[in-house]
Design a protein around this motif. Structure first.
Motif, PDB file in Angstrom:
ATOM      1  N   ALA A  65     -51.907  35.329 -72.936  1.00 20.13           N
ATOM      2  CA  ALA A  65     -51.035  34.377 -72.265  1.00 20.13           C
ATOM      3  C   ALA A  65     -51.812  33.373 -71.429  1.00 20.13           C
ATOM      4  N   GLY A  66     -53.136  33.552 -71.346  1.00 23.32           N
ATOM      5  CA  GLY A  66     -53.948  32.629 -70.554  1.00 23.32           C
ATOM      6  C   GLY A  66     -53.969  31.238 -71.157  1.00 23.32           C
ATOM      7  N   PHE A  67     -54.261  30.262 -70.319  1.00 28.10           N
ATOM      8  CA  PHE A  67     -54.310  28.867 -70.750  1.00 28.10           C
ATOM      9  C   PHE A  67     -55.704  28.327 -70.478  1.00 28.10           C
ATOM     10  N   SER A  68     -56.112  27.347 -71.244  1.00 28.80           N
ATOM     11  CA  SER A  68     -57.467  26.803 -71.155  1.00 28.80           C
ATOM     12  C   SER A  68     -57.883  26.497 -69.723  1.00 28.80           C
ATOM     13  N   GLY A  69     -59.047  27.029 -69.325  1.00 32.70           N
ATOM     14  CA  GLY A  69     -59.567  26.797 -67.982  1.00 32.70           C
ATOM     15  C   GLY A  69     -60.901  26.077 -68.032  1.00 32.70           C
ATOM     16  N   VAL A  91     -66.034  28.411 -61.700  1.00 31.22           N
ATOM     17  CA  VAL A  91     -65.123  28.045 -62.788  1.00 31.22           C
ATOM     18  C   VAL A  91     -64.122  27.000 -62.305  1.00 31.22           C
ATOM     19  N   PHE A  92     -63.566  27.227 -61.121  1.00 31.80           N
ATOM     20  CA  PHE A  92     -62.598  26.289 -60.564  1.00 31.80           C
ATOM     21  C   PHE A  92     -63.237  24.917 -60.349  1.00 31.80           C
ATOM     22  N   THR A  93     -64.448  24.893 -59.809  1.00 29.98           N
ATOM     23  CA  THR A  93     -65.154  23.628 -59.566  1.00 29.98           C
ATOM     24  C   THR A  93     -65.414  22.888 -60.874  1.00 29.98           C
ATOM     25  N   ALA A  94     -65.829  23.646 -61.909  1.00 30.74           N
ATOM     26  CA  ALA A  94     -66.084  23.034 -63.217  1.00 30.74           C
ATOM     27  C   ALA A  94     -64.803  22.442 -63.786  1.00 30.74           C
ATOM     28  N   ARG A  95     -63.703  23.190 -63.691  1.00 25.37           N
ATOM     29  CA  ARG A  95     -62.406  22.690 -64.177  1.00 25.37           C
ATOM     30  C   ARG A  95     -61.993  21.441 -63.403  1.00 25.37           C
TER      31      ARG A  95
END
Length: 408
Positions: free
Chosen positions: A138-142, A255-259
């Protein structure tokens, strides 16, 4: 609303389709009992919305897509869920609103644990099963190979909206900490700080910034709250410093910073994000509706929803527009679409003025809830059931928070 996705993914996957609208019969029953007891009083917002919905229902059948189930699914948004806000506002009192906040903060703690498990697990893991038990996840592209976790919800937007609501309550309770257990308050604060990077959601990040801005406004209006505000900000800074030493949090932050950087670059920087994401292409939707060649009565109510696209084409896609205002105008035409948009704006404006007045009287609850309501009531994606549910919830909580604390 919070655990519906869990039922559809993990416990009753075979009933995923009917569970999508499980709230509808409950909402209809509540409306019926409210009408029966004289609780649901007519007002201009409900009146105009229902008239437009009924008219749009018939134009969809005879001039639009012509599909009855799609028209019913689209009309129910305006006929059932929007009036439910006012029933909740009439039945709940201020103390009930605070109780909802306490429960939300309690749920936020295990929810953070769940999304952490989803973040670090493969999409094939049970915890990441999709709707109907979909083993693809159910995950979405990060970013960096990680996916955005959906928590107990069917889609990742549920986590964003849930913690957006939690954030508004959290800041309120920091101003009035006597109303909540300190352990819960600290635990929920920790959960939110962890959830922001784990969610890989820019929307949640911006939502919390908006909430902090509303808190700053309280401090400007009432300098007596300056000490609490500074203390809370120092506490947040210390918490972030501690979390920065934890490897799991470091990975989520990377990961958040990259997104954040990748998405900002593709959307034209931070200005592009704010103009497109938070204003939602609102002006563009109106201009396109006014100048475009779409039918005067639109393509039919419900066609712009995911359920509508599945019933009409067999695929889940945006048949009209991804943005809410574009969907409205595309479904029911420029004139009626603009009327519904205006109703939502005027309702949000009324809540804003009333909350601003309450803030000057020392009642900070509606003002802090407004920080979340303004992001979802005027232009939230009501075609998506979870977003519709949070809009209905915050609308009702806002109305109730403006009342006194006495039960009727």
């Amino acid at each position: 609303m919070i655990f519906e996705g869990a039922l559809r993914k993990w416990f009753l996957p075979g009933l995923a389709a009917p569970l999508l609208v499980i709230r509808d019969p409950i909402a209809i029953f509540i409306l019926f009992k409210a009408w029966q007891r004289g609780i649901l009083l007519p007002n201009i917002y409900i009146g105009v919305t229902i008239i437009v919905a009924i008219f749009s229902f018939y134009t969809a059948l005879f001039l639009g897509h012509g599909n009855l189930p799609v028209a019913v699914f689209g009309a129910r948004i305006l006929i059932v869920h929007f009036p439910l806000m006012f029933v909740m506002g009439a039945v709940f009192c201020r103390e009930d609103v605070i109780k909802v906040g306490k429960i939300s903060l309690l749920i936020a703690i295990p929810m953070a644990v769940l999304i952490a498990l989803q973040f670090y697990s493969s999409q094939s893991a049970w915890v990441n099963r999709g709707v109907g038990g979909d083993i693809e996840g159910a995950g979405f592209s990060g970013a960096l190979g990680y996916s955005r976790p959906p928590g107990t919800f069917s889609f990742t937007s549920g986590v964003t909206q849930f913690y957006g609501l939690v954030g508004s309550y959290l800041v309120y309770f920091w101003f009035d900490s006597a109303k909540i257990n300190r352990v819960v308050l600290f635990g929920a604060t920790f959960a939110l700080m962890v959830a922001i990077p784990l969610s890989i959601s820019r929307s949640l990040f911006f939502s919390f910034l908006v909430t902090l801005l509303f808190a700053v406004i309280i401090t400007l209006v009432n300098p007596n709250q300056l000490g609490k505000t500074i203390g809370a900000l120092i506490g947040l800074a210390l918490l972030l410093l501690i979390l920065a030493q934890v490897n799991l949090f470091q990975t989520a932050t990377e990961v958040f910073t990259a997104r954040f950087e990748n998405a900002n670059s593709s959307e034209g920087g931070v200005e592009g994000v704010l103009l497109d994401r938070y204003l939602g292409g609102l002006a563009g939707a109106i201009l396109e509706g006014a100048e475009g060649d779409m039918p005067f009565f639109g393509y039919g109510i419900g066609m712009g929803t995911n359920v509508g696209s599945m019933l009409l084409t067999g695929e889940m896609t945006f048949l009209i527009a991804e943005g809410e205002w574009g969907r409205l105008i595309g479904e029911i035409g420029f004139l009626m679409g603009f009327i519904i948009i205006l109703v939502r704006i005027m309702f949000a404006l009324k809540l804003t003025l009333a909350s601003f007045n309450q803030m000057f009287q020392g009642n900070y609850l509606p003002w802090m809830l407004l920080s979340f309501a303004l992001l979802i009531i005027p232009q939230g994606q009501w075609a998506q059931p979870t977003s519709l549910g949070f809009s209905t919830l915050i609308g009702g909580l806002m109305i109730a928070s403006l009342r006194n604390s006495e039960k009727k």
